[in-house]
Design a protein around this motif. Sequence first.
Motif, PDB file in Angstrom:
ATOM      1  N   LEU A  11       0.707  -1.191   0.025  1.00  0.00           N
ATOM      2  CA  LEU A  11      -0.115  -0.034   0.174  1.00  0.00           C
ATOM      3  C   LEU A  11       0.952   1.243  -0.176  1.00  0.00           C
ATOM      4  O   LEU A  11       1.864   1.103   0.494  1.00  0.00           O
ATOM      5  CB  LEU A  11      -0.897  -0.052   1.138  1.00  0.00           C
ATOM      6  N   ALA A  12       0.339   2.402  -0.337  1.00  0.00           N
ATOM      7  CA  ALA A  12       1.052   3.754  -0.305  1.00  0.00           C
ATOM      8  C   ALA A  12       1.032   4.113   1.070  1.00  0.00           C
ATOM      9  O   ALA A  12      -0.102   4.118   1.537  1.00  0.00           O
ATOM     10  CB  ALA A  12       0.477   4.475  -1.408  1.00  0.00           C
ATOM     11  N   LEU A  17       6.203   7.778  10.940  1.00  0.00           N
ATOM     12  CA  LEU A  17       7.004   8.425  12.033  1.00  0.00           C
ATOM     13  C   LEU A  17       7.781   7.019  12.789  1.00  0.00           C
ATOM     14  O   LEU A  17       7.066   6.174  12.952  1.00  0.00           O
ATOM     15  CB  LEU A  17       6.089   9.310  13.055  1.00  0.00           C
ATOM     16  N   SER A  18       8.901   7.378  13.125  1.00  0.00           N
ATOM     17  CA  SER A  18       9.425   6.507  13.996  1.00  0.00           C
ATOM     18  C   SER A  18       9.760   7.019  15.132  1.00  0.00           C
ATOM     19  O   SER A  18      10.555   8.429  15.168  1.00  0.00           O
ATOM     20  CB  SER A  18      11.027   5.874  13.208  1.00  0.00           C
ATOM     21  N   PHE A  19       9.368   6.640  16.282  1.00  0.00           N
ATOM     22  CA  PHE A  19       9.690   7.188  17.753  1.00  0.00           C
ATOM     23  C   PHE A  19      10.346   6.010  18.524  1.00  0.00           C
ATOM     24  O   PHE A  19      10.019   4.988  18.485  1.00  0.00           O
ATOM     25  CB  PHE A  19       8.649   7.776  18.102  1.00  0.00           C
ATOM     26  N   ARG A  29       2.620   4.116  10.665  1.00  0.00           N
ATOM     27  CA  ARG A  29       2.606   4.684   9.425  1.00  0.00           C
ATOM     28  C   ARG A  29       0.989   5.039   8.842  1.00  0.00           C
ATOM     29  O   ARG A  29       0.235   3.988   9.645  1.00  0.00           O
ATOM     30  CB  ARG A  29       3.187   3.931   8.258  1.00  0.00           C
ATOM     31  N   VAL A  30       0.847   5.730   8.054  1.00  0.00           N
ATOM     32  CA  VAL A  30      -0.783   6.220   8.028  1.00  0.00           C
ATOM     33  C   VAL A  30      -0.835   6.043   6.394  1.00  0.00           C
ATOM     34  O   VAL A  30       0.125   6.660   5.503  1.00  0.00           O
ATOM     35  CB  VAL A  30      -1.540   7.230   8.300  1.00  0.00           C
ATOM     36  N   THR A  31      -2.078   5.834   5.760  1.00  0.00           N
ATOM     37  CA  THR A  31      -2.341   6.099   4.271  1.00  0.00           C
ATOM     38  C   THR A  31      -2.899   7.298   3.786  1.00  0.00           C
ATOM     39  O   THR A  31      -2.955   7.323   2.865  1.00  0.00           O
ATOM     40  CB  THR A  31      -3.300   4.990   3.937  1.00  0.00           C
ATOM     41  N   ASP A  32      -3.137   8.310   5.008  1.00  0.00           N
ATOM     42  CA  ASP A  32      -3.521   9.507   4.634  1.00  0.00           C
ATOM     43  C   ASP A  32      -2.839  10.553   5.507  1.00  0.00           C
ATOM     44  O   ASP A  32      -2.951  10.501   6.638  1.00  0.00           O
ATOM     45  CB  ASP A  32      -5.338   9.649   5.027  1.00  0.00           C
ATOM     46  N   VAL A  59       3.168  -0.183  13.766  1.00  0.00           N
ATOM     47  CA  VAL A  59       1.699   0.065  13.724  1.00  0.00           C
ATOM     48  C   VAL A  59       1.428   0.676  12.453  1.00  0.00           C
ATOM     49  O   VAL A  59       1.803   1.695  12.010  1.00  0.00           O
ATOM     50  CB  VAL A  59       1.022   0.542  14.845  1.00  0.00           C
ATOM     51  N   SER A  60       0.104   0.293  11.668  1.00  0.00           N
ATOM     52  CA  SER A  60      -0.345   0.759  10.232  1.00  0.00           C
ATOM     53  C   SER A  60      -1.762   1.134  10.540  1.00  0.00           C
ATOM     54  O   SER A  60      -2.413   0.367  11.111  1.00  0.00           O
ATOM     55  CB  SER A  60      -0.039  -0.195   9.239  1.00  0.00           C
TER      56      SER A  60
END
Lengths: 281, 170
Positions: A11-12, A17-19, A29-32, A59-60
């Motif tokens: 998916l795109a 963010l890595s924290f 990560r998020v798709t929007d 987590v996505s």
Amino acid sequence: MTTCLARLNRLAWPAGLSFSAYGVRVGVRVTDPAVMDEVVARLPIGWKTRSSPRVDHLVSLVVGDREPRRGLTRLHLVYSGAVRAFRTRDLTEALQFLEYHLEEFVAQMAPGRVFVHAGVVGWKGKAIVIPGASHSGKTSLVAALLEAGATYYSDEFAVLDARGRVHPYPRPLRIRDQDDLGRRVTADALGAPSGRGSLPVGLVASTRYVAAGRWRPRSLSPGEAVLELMSHTVTARFRPREVLRVLGRVALRASALKGRRGDARETARSLLARIGQDSGA
Amino acid sequence: MAVPRARGGRRFIVQSLPEETLVYDVDRSRAHCLGVVAASVWRRCDGRSSAARVAAAVGRETGRAVDEAAVWLAVGRLAEADLLEPNVRTPGGRSRREWLKEAALVGGLAVVSITAPLAVEAATCVANCSSRPDGPGNCGAIPCCPPASGNCCRQGGGHNCACKNGACNP
């Protein structure tokens, strides 16, 4: 890489963010990208951005349709690693789940830290730790202690290090009214300072609110205090050896009390007097 | 009569405190706090030694006047905590109350036990999931408090909430 994660990776992912928080490295990560600010607002206490993309856990959030469509409505999906952990039509609910999931993951995985479900305040260089289940009245007692002049440390977790010292977990207090999930109130809004450094635990107070109850606690032995704390420890089953060692250190230095309570203010005064006596002794 | 054997084949984590011993049973996720005398008796439960012999050894170790009654009282409590091999037999003809009476002056016999919580049990939960008010995000999607289980999820696409096991599905 599992097939499911490989498919997810296709998916795109225009934002992420890595924290790290309490030594746990997490990627989100998020798709929007439009929801990224809301995600950031829900990251665990103490999070810091990392430049490295290497993480312990990913987590996505797949953002679906904000408004119902005719025909097929795409749901909001939260993935924990490769596993779909949650799906809903309600984006707020998806974000709430994400927040809860991240907080729990950090509490379980934090190296060298033991997370006990407890309220914590500081008083004259010592911490009062109030372990308890959800809805046992921890937050109202913490608020009463703050009103009496204590310093805010947490209303969710006592974060203990290997020496048994407690560190701040300054999430805004979750004061429940009619809404069971509660409204968030900062210590600052209550006129109380927030603690910065770690403190030794001076008093463990295990209590539950009972209408018309009176605070007449009994003293706990160090061993009983360990069991009381362990009953509310996130990693009790996962890392029992470390938990026993750390809680043992806490219990050997702190007094411990157990009992039902009524009015939070009266109990708060009693706890502050008790820790004052112990410190003076 | 010989004292019973301590549980074999189980993984225990033992942590000593000055007057107590903490025992974590890894296989059953149970934590126990043993008083100093109970802990000393437990360590000597070998299935062979007599109660008199155990009492003498425990007395020497703890500096307390421990008699057979105290040993059998401790054995009973250790058995209840499942720290001894099953089917513990104690000398007949006496009730627990009689042992307690005889051993009343000996401290350190307490055995307190808990079941270690699951991670989800040591966290925030929703108490009244089904009566939560209408509105977006109101179900919370976080675990329901015991005795309910599962997560507080939206029901059937509407705004009603209910505790459901597994992931929430609209």
